[in-house]
Design an enzyme around this catalytic site. Structure first.
Site, PDB file in Angstrom:
ATOM      1  N   ASP A 238      40.111  50.428  21.775  1.00 54.03           N
ATOM      2  CA  ASP A 238      40.426  50.882  20.425  1.00 54.03           C
ATOM      3  C   ASP A 238      41.834  50.406  20.050  1.00 54.03           C
ATOM      4  O   ASP A 238      42.798  50.660  20.785  1.00 54.03           O
ATOM      5  CB  ASP A 238      40.360  52.422  20.432  1.00 54.03           C
ATOM      6  CG  ASP A 238      40.589  53.021  19.063  1.00 54.03           C
ATOM      7  OD1 ASP A 238      40.901  52.274  18.109  1.00 54.03           O
ATOM      8  OD2 ASP A 238      40.464  54.253  18.948  1.00 54.03           O
TER       9      ASP A 238
ATOM     10  N   ALA B  13      39.233  46.528  11.902  1.00 53.49           N
ATOM     11  CA  ALA B  13      39.265  47.544  10.845  1.00 53.49           C
ATOM     12  C   ALA B  13      37.852  48.030  10.593  1.00 53.49           C
ATOM     13  O   ALA B  13      36.887  47.390  11.004  1.00 53.49           O
ATOM     14  CB  ALA B  13      39.812  46.933   9.541  1.00 53.49           C
TER      15      ALA B  13
ATOM     16  N   TYR C 113      38.999  52.945   1.331  1.00 51.73           N
ATOM     17  CA  TYR C 113      39.268  51.651   1.978  1.00 51.73           C
ATOM     18  C   TYR C 113      40.436  50.933   1.291  1.00 51.73           C
ATOM     19  O   TYR C 113      41.339  50.414   1.954  1.00 51.73           O
ATOM     20  CB  TYR C 113      37.994  50.787   1.926  1.00 51.73           C
ATOM     21  CG  TYR C 113      38.180  49.364   2.398  1.00 51.73           C
ATOM     22  CD1 TYR C 113      38.189  49.066   3.758  1.00 51.73           C
ATOM     23  CD2 TYR C 113      38.350  48.312   1.486  1.00 51.73           C
ATOM     24  CE1 TYR C 113      38.357  47.751   4.196  1.00 51.73           C
ATOM     25  CE2 TYR C 113      38.523  47.016   1.917  1.00 51.73           C
ATOM     26  CZ  TYR C 113      38.522  46.729   3.274  1.00 51.73           C
ATOM     27  OH  TYR C 113      38.703  45.437   3.701  1.00 51.73           O
TER      28      TYR C 113
ATOM     29  N   ARG D 109      33.082  37.938  -9.248  1.00 55.04           N
ATOM     30  CA  ARG D 109      33.708  37.982  -7.926  1.00 55.04           C
ATOM     31  C   ARG D 109      34.207  36.591  -7.546  1.00 55.04           C
ATOM     32  O   ARG D 109      33.632  35.586  -7.939  1.00 55.04           O
ATOM     33  CB  ARG D 109      32.677  38.405  -6.863  1.00 55.04           C
ATOM     34  CG  ARG D 109      32.138  39.813  -7.014  1.00 55.04           C
ATOM     35  CD  ARG D 109      33.156  40.843  -6.583  1.00 55.04           C
ATOM     36  NE  ARG D 109      32.647  42.198  -6.739  1.00 55.04           N
ATOM     37  CZ  ARG D 109      32.763  42.924  -7.849  1.00 55.04           C
ATOM     38  NH1 ARG D 109      33.388  42.437  -8.914  1.00 55.04           N
ATOM     39  NH2 ARG D 109      32.291  44.151  -7.902  1.00 55.04           N
TER      40      ARG D 109
ATOM     41  N   ARG E  81      27.330  51.204  -8.156  1.00 55.93           N
ATOM     42  CA  ARG E  81      27.919  52.269  -7.339  1.00 55.93           C
ATOM     43  C   ARG E  81      29.262  52.696  -7.937  1.00 55.93           C
ATOM     44  O   ARG E  81      29.957  51.874  -8.557  1.00 55.93           O
ATOM     45  CB  ARG E  81      28.051  51.874  -5.885  1.00 55.93           C
ATOM     46  CG  ARG E  81      28.691  50.586  -5.586  1.00 55.93           C
ATOM     47  CD  ARG E  81      28.717  50.327  -4.098  1.00 55.93           C
ATOM     48  NE  ARG E  81      27.798  49.273  -3.711  1.00 55.93           N
ATOM     49  CZ  ARG E  81      27.728  48.781  -2.484  1.00 55.93           C
ATOM     50  NH1 ARG E  81      28.488  49.242  -1.545  1.00 55.93           N
ATOM     51  NH2 ARG E  81      26.879  47.817  -2.189  1.00 55.93           N
TER      52      ARG E  81
END
Ligand code: NAD
Length: 313
Positions: free
Chosen positions: A58, A80, A145, A212, A270
């Site tokens: 970790d 991440a 995030y 995008r 979303r």
């Protein structure tokens, strides 16, 4: 001027079994000694270059990071939770991986004076006031995030200011390429390709007008290598292409390249979805000599062809 080749270095790639990290390791392994720390939460053993030394652990654990960092002078911090949805579902776990993990790496690197390249994200900008998005754009993230990546990005700058540590934050836009996960949390390109190749309709969230900036993983790897040798440290750079397409255009391109029927269904957007994203890459061009080399059509065609090798058409 920064150089896109590294030789004879001892480097650590955190998250080196993941999508971007494994491509970075591939680019480094032949001419450098490469160490990887990965907990294999989303990374895959099959993606790891055989020449790299792997520590399963970790990145939030100081003992794990200390063990490796003593031997390296350069860290590419990719580990991440890379999923916005997972950060919404479990903000505490995501915060730990993304903020505590970054702080642990920077803190250990401070003791050995290893340069750290931190994977930041376009998610830090939230809904921008205008496109293209420059590094000076206000940061108003719309997800846990994004907040976590903003903290990581600030920590990179702060460690340079406070402790004179060589750091660079790279704000990736929408990265795509071979080995991107085909799971619940996959990117829109992987999802569309999966759907089109299996004869299902392509699912667009909302009307598809959102734009995008899709950047190929090979270009992201090159940006990392340039950041490793630049003298412009303590800075953050956008890593995109400076071009954008709408999600609807992307769906049509995927349908075209896969010779599928191109049937599209629309579902609800979303919450927190960004309407417009396109990078202003002039700072990375000027300071790093970064120039994206893979166009979206070529990059997608290579994925459809199967081996992921980009050839110009
Ligand atoms: P990925 O999930 O494929 O890779 C992340 C890797 O980190 C995996 O191998 C995972 O097992 C490992 N990992 C996660 N938590 C860990 C921990 N606590 N300790 C050790 N290892 C851990 O994701 P990716 O798309 O390759 O993302 C790499 C980096 O780029 C991440 O920092 C992500 O936030 C950033 N980023 C990605 C994109 C994109 O479009 N893919 C865009 C912006 C930023």
């Amino acid at each position: 001027m920064a150089s896109a080749t590294l030789e004879g270095r001892s480097v650590l790639v955190t998250g080196g079994a993941g999508f971007i990290g494994s491509h970075l390791v591939d680019a480094l392994a032949q001419d450098n000694e490469v160490h990887i720390i990965d907990d294999f939460s989303t990374g895959r053993r099959g993606h790891v270059h055989p020449g790299a030394t792997v520590i399963e652990g970790d990145v939030c654990d100081p003992a794990v990071v200390s063990e490796v960092i003593a031997d390296v002078d350069l860290v590419f911090h990719q580990a991440a939770n890379a999923s916005i949805k997972r950060s919404v579902d479990d903000p505490s776990a995501s915060h730990r991986a993304n903020v505590q993990g970054t702080l642990t790496v920077l803190e250990r690197a401070r003791r050995t004076d290893a340069r750290v390249i931190v994977a930041s994200s376009t998610a830090i900008y939230g809904n921008p006031t205008s496109v293209p998005i420059s590094e000076d754009e206000p940061t108003t993230p719309t997800s846990p995030y994004g907040v976590e990546k903003l903290a990581a990005d600030h920590y990179a700058r702060l460690y340079n200011e406070l402790y004179d540590l060589d750091t660079v934050a790279l704000r990736y836009f929408n990265v795509y390429g071979p080995r991107q996960a085909c799971a619940d949390y996959s990117s829109v390109i992987t999802t569309f390709l999966e759907q089109a190749c299996s004869g299902q309709p392509i699912t667009i969230e909302g009307d598809g007008s959102q734009i995008r900036d899709f950047v190929h993983v090979n270009d992201v790897v090159r940006a990392n290598l340039l950041a490793a040798t630049t003298d412009r440290v303590g800075e953050a750079y956008n890593v995109g292409t400076g071009r954008s397409v709408s999600v609807l255009e992307l769906a049509r391109l995927v349908a075209d390249l896969t010779d599928s029927r191109g049937e599209v269904i629309h579902v609800d957007r979303r919450p927190g979805d960004i309407q417009k994203s396109r990078a202003d890459i002039s700072k990375a061009r000027r300071d790093l000599g970064y120039e994206p080399s893979v166009g979206l059509h070529d990059g997608l065609a290579a994925l459809v062809d199967g081996d992921g090798t980009v050839r110009r058409r």
